[in-house]
Design an enzyme around this catalytic site. Structure first.
Site, PDB file in Angstrom:
ATOM      1  N   ASP A  98       0.814  -1.216   0.000  1.00  0.00           N
ATOM      2  CA  ASP A  98       0.000   0.000   0.000  1.00  0.00           C
ATOM      3  C   ASP A  98       0.850   1.270   0.000  1.00  0.00           C
ATOM      4  O   ASP A  98       0.358   2.345   0.311  1.00  0.00           O
ATOM      5  CB  ASP A  98      -0.926  -0.004   1.219  1.00  0.00           C
ATOM      6  CG  ASP A  98      -0.170  -0.039   2.548  1.00  0.00           C
ATOM      7  OD1 ASP A  98       1.065  -0.221   2.520  1.00  0.00           O
ATOM      8  OD2 ASP A  98      -0.806   0.101   3.602  1.00  0.00           O
ATOM      9  N   CYS A 101       5.138  -0.241   2.627  1.00  0.00           N
ATOM     10  CA  CYS A 101       5.773  -1.539   2.880  1.00  0.00           C
ATOM     11  C   CYS A 101       7.107  -1.417   3.614  1.00  0.00           C
ATOM     12  O   CYS A 101       7.425  -2.252   4.468  1.00  0.00           O
ATOM     13  CB  CYS A 101       5.934  -2.339   1.594  1.00  0.00           C
ATOM     14  SG  CYS A 101       7.000  -1.579   0.346  1.00  0.00           S
ATOM     15  N   HIS A 207       9.382  -3.326  -3.619  1.00  0.00           N
ATOM     16  CA  HIS A 207       8.708  -3.799  -2.408  1.00  0.00           C
ATOM     17  C   HIS A 207       9.717  -4.234  -1.346  1.00  0.00           C
ATOM     18  O   HIS A 207      10.795  -4.743  -1.662  1.00  0.00           O
ATOM     19  CB  HIS A 207       7.808  -4.985  -2.770  1.00  0.00           C
ATOM     20  CG  HIS A 207       6.830  -5.356  -1.701  1.00  0.00           C
ATOM     21  ND1 HIS A 207       5.811  -4.527  -1.289  1.00  0.00           N
ATOM     22  CD2 HIS A 207       6.712  -6.480  -0.949  1.00  0.00           C
ATOM     23  CE1 HIS A 207       5.111  -5.120  -0.342  1.00  0.00           C
ATOM     24  NE2 HIS A 207       5.641  -6.293  -0.106  1.00  0.00           N
TER      25      HIS A 207
END
Length: 230
Positions: A98, A101, A207
């Site tokens: 979102d 991370c 990520h």
């Protein structure tokens, strides 16, 4: 009448500033207490560090995100990261994608709860704000705008915020990455000996996840809630 209003406004502003300062101090004490409790109950980060102490780290230079890899490059990077984690016998606890991370992964390593990401972001932004000289040379934009941007939930963290987190929490942040030539990066706090290690995986500007030894990834259970973290 104007003078009275002006004095009232100044008084309200001063009161608000004092309340904010008191709240920040109280937040710091509460976070320190939680960290001390977690440090006593968890030995995982030290065990990981001892087992993987042979890994060679490259020098770390804080930097902001300038470019996201295309789909094909990102796919290859993810495969490389998966192979590297398997080689080191590590598993990821997946973080929600979102935009928070990095802060979720840091919160999981610090507090064993990724939902404390707002508190981690708040502390990192405070570090950036109060120690500008340490970081502004790595930020290719107006520094105040950068700090203001980083206050927003969902704003992606970068290697500058990782350095600020390492400095604020007195932690060595150990990144297992998807990069071809820099598979392991250590981010150490400036001017101090780290008191803990935080292990994260980093998929090429895409990520972050929280790392554990294989078989030790926790099943999340409800934890005691602290008012400052929600």
């Amino acid at each position: 009448m104007t003078e009275r209003c002006s004095n009232a406004s100044a008084s309200a502003s001063s009161s608000s500033s004092l309340n904010s300062s008191f709240r920040d101090t109280e937040d710091d004490h509460t976070i320190a207490s939680i960290l001390a409790e977690e440090q006593q109950t968890s030995k995982l980060d030290g065990r990981l560090g001892r087992r993987l102490s042979h890994l060679d780290s490259i020098p770390h230079t804080p930097r902001v995100i300038t470019e996201i890899p295309d789909v094909n490059e990102a796919t290859l990077d993810h495969e490389r990261l998966s192979e590297r984690l398997a080689t080191y016998d590590l598993e990821e606890l997946q973080m929600e994608g979102d935009g928070n991370c990095q802060f979720r992964a840091l919160a999981d390593q610090l507090f064993r709860n990724p939902e404390y990401h707002k508190a981690v972001r708040k502390q990192v932004v405070k570090q950036l704000k109060h120690h500008r000289k340490l970081y502004e040379g790595y930020v290719p934009m107006k520094y105040r705008s950068y700090v203001k941007k980083m206050k927003k939930s969902g704003e992606w963290g970068d290697h500058v915020t990782l350095q600020a987190a390492a400095d604020h929490f007195g932690a060595k942040i150990c990144l297992v990455t998807s990069f071809r030539d820099s598979g392991y990066i250590e981010i150490t706090p400036n001017g101090m000996i780290p008191t803990r290690q935080l292990w994260l995986s980093f998929w090429s500007e895409v990520h972050y996840n929280s790392l554990y030894e294989r078989g030790d990834v926790p099943m999340r259970k409800p934890r005691k809630k602290h008012w400052l973290l929600f």
